[in-house]
Motif scaffolding. Sequence first.
Motif, PDB file in Angstrom:
ATOM      1  N   PRO A  23       0.662  -1.097   0.103  1.00 46.91           N
ATOM      2  CA  PRO A  23       0.268   0.037  -0.050  1.00 46.91           C
ATOM      3  C   PRO A  23       0.914   1.111  -0.110  1.00 46.91           C
ATOM      4  O   PRO A  23       0.223   2.250  -0.396  1.00 46.91           O
ATOM      5  N   TYR A  33      -4.863   0.824  -4.259  1.00 44.82           N
ATOM      6  CA  TYR A  33      -6.232   0.850  -3.738  1.00 44.82           C
ATOM      7  C   TYR A  33      -6.543  -0.735  -3.488  1.00 44.82           C
ATOM      8  O   TYR A  33      -6.152  -1.437  -4.035  1.00 44.82           O
ATOM      9  N   PRO A  34      -7.321  -0.785  -2.451  1.00 44.45           N
ATOM     10  CA  PRO A  34      -7.588  -2.366  -1.859  1.00 44.45           C
ATOM     11  C   PRO A  34      -7.973  -3.459  -2.938  1.00 44.45           C
ATOM     12  O   PRO A  34      -7.519  -4.539  -2.760  1.00 44.45           O
ATOM     13  N   ASP A  35      -8.712  -3.176  -3.944  1.00 46.65           N
ATOM     14  CA  ASP A  35      -9.404  -3.909  -4.620  1.00 46.65           C
ATOM     15  C   ASP A  35      -8.216  -4.529  -5.521  1.00 46.65           C
ATOM     16  O   ASP A  35      -8.086  -6.004  -5.638  1.00 46.65           O
ATOM     17  N   GLN A  38      -5.682  -6.697  -3.366  1.00 46.25           N
ATOM     18  CA  GLN A  38      -6.346  -8.031  -2.985  1.00 46.25           C
ATOM     19  C   GLN A  38      -5.956  -8.949  -4.206  1.00 46.25           C
ATOM     20  O   GLN A  38      -5.585 -10.187  -4.010  1.00 46.25           O
ATOM     21  N   SER A 170     -21.400  -8.743   5.873  1.00 42.78           N
ATOM     22  CA  SER A 170     -20.186  -8.970   5.107  1.00 42.78           C
ATOM     23  C   SER A 170     -19.272  -9.936   5.583  1.00 42.78           C
ATOM     24  O   SER A 170     -19.608 -10.426   6.642  1.00 42.78           O
ATOM     25  N   THR A 177     -14.077  -7.138   9.421  1.00 41.59           N
ATOM     26  CA  THR A 177     -14.812  -6.902   8.151  1.00 41.59           C
ATOM     27  C   THR A 177     -13.732  -7.021   7.070  1.00 41.59           C
ATOM     28  O   THR A 177     -12.647  -6.490   7.196  1.00 41.59           O
ATOM     29  N   SER A 179     -13.150  -6.351   4.065  1.00 39.62           N
ATOM     30  CA  SER A 179     -13.037  -5.418   2.683  1.00 39.62           C
ATOM     31  C   SER A 179     -12.062  -4.401   3.005  1.00 39.62           C
ATOM     32  O   SER A 179     -11.866  -4.175   4.119  1.00 39.62           O
ATOM     33  N   GLY A 180     -11.703  -3.725   2.021  1.00 43.24           N
ATOM     34  CA  GLY A 180     -10.744  -2.539   2.054  1.00 43.24           C
ATOM     35  C   GLY A 180      -9.307  -3.226   2.512  1.00 43.24           C
ATOM     36  O   GLY A 180      -8.890  -4.482   2.200  1.00 43.24           O
ATOM     37  N   TYR A 181      -8.886  -2.515   3.212  1.00 38.26           N
ATOM     38  CA  TYR A 181      -7.218  -2.982   3.595  1.00 38.26           C
ATOM     39  C   TYR A 181      -7.271  -4.118   4.524  1.00 38.26           C
ATOM     40  O   TYR A 181      -6.182  -4.950   4.538  1.00 38.26           O
ATOM     41  N   THR A 252     -13.312 -11.562  -0.618  1.00 43.57           N
ATOM     42  CA  THR A 252     -13.296 -10.275  -0.794  1.00 43.57           C
ATOM     43  C   THR A 252     -14.429  -9.815  -1.694  1.00 43.57           C
ATOM     44  O   THR A 252     -14.836  -8.645  -1.597  1.00 43.57           O
TER      45      THR A 252
END
Length: 382
Positions: A23, A33-35, A38, A170, A177, A179-181, A252
Amino acid sequence: MKKPFLNDNLLLLIVAAVVLLMPIWLQPFGAAYPDLLQKFAIYGIFAIGFNILFGLTGYLSFGHAAFLGVGSYAAVWSFKLLTMNVIPAVMFGVLFSGILALIIGFLSLRRSGIYFSILTLAFAQMSYNLAYSVLTPITNGETGLQLKQSDPRLIDRLFFDAPAGGGLPSTDLFGITMSGYPGFYFCAVVLLICFFISMRIFRSPFGLMLRGIKSNQNRMNYTGLNTRPYMLTAFVISGMFAGLAGSLLAVTDPLAGAERMQWTASGEVVLMTILGGVGTLIGPMLGAGLIKYFENIFSSFGDSVLQQFFSFLPEPVADVFVSVAGLFVGSGWHLTLGLLFMVIVIFLPGGLVEGFNRIFKLFTSGKKNKTVTVTSQDQTGE
């Protein structure tokens, strides 16, 4: 077998630092960006697993997308039936992909060479067609398998409250959660675990046996050694890695579709491994990152972005540059990837890792020559 370029512990430490700090150091490249991060981690796992089969044994499979898809379906069904916790989903993804790999490997490994490749491709296409049209009660056909509010989620309903507002829950790791980082770092830790397992396989007697099979399987058979159990074990391990990657795709983004089982997904992991370096430890991860970067960054360079980039030029000249550059980015990013693949295959058959090794040897040989020159001058008294 050649001595490792770096000590294994040092190599693992460097890879861990590079992966966990993505990151930060990918920020200037627009890929932090996280997506996308991943995807780097997930497809790195996919390529590492494929390399255990192709890189160590030389058996080229065109059917690994089947295991990727089965891992996704198993994970989503775990979310629907049991809990949104990612641990059972990952376990089921690995388990079911391993079972499928055992079946396909047992049948396909009766042949070698191109016949093995065609068999794996046939099984993958059969799996795709089954998921797309035949097994619709399980896969939901072309629509894909998705979460619903009416899903049982037995464990969650027994021990946890329903999500506020009645929306879809989620995926989580004991309350965190995915999602994201946080989702990226979960995938990154799994990637590092897979890299460590791959390293241990490469350095183990089992890995040495697989290299022997790649070198001359017939000679090993003539000695009375039955190589099929080793081949089948490598195939199952490789399939389980692919299933793990598929389950992480569902972690994810909790859905599964038959498109993940298409032959193009199998071909993509072949490209990743060849671009990075077949039979190397870090090569598959490099190839996976490169292809996913091209797919997500270069494909976003439309005419408007190019116009801004060439805005310092006179308008007629800028239009020419935009029209030419547009052939290689945006919707034409595959052309750039194809040219890069051709260059690497022609000039660097060992992939990006071979290129890095050549650069390193160039610098180290220069230092050695300098040292030898200085030493000879000292001896002659000049």
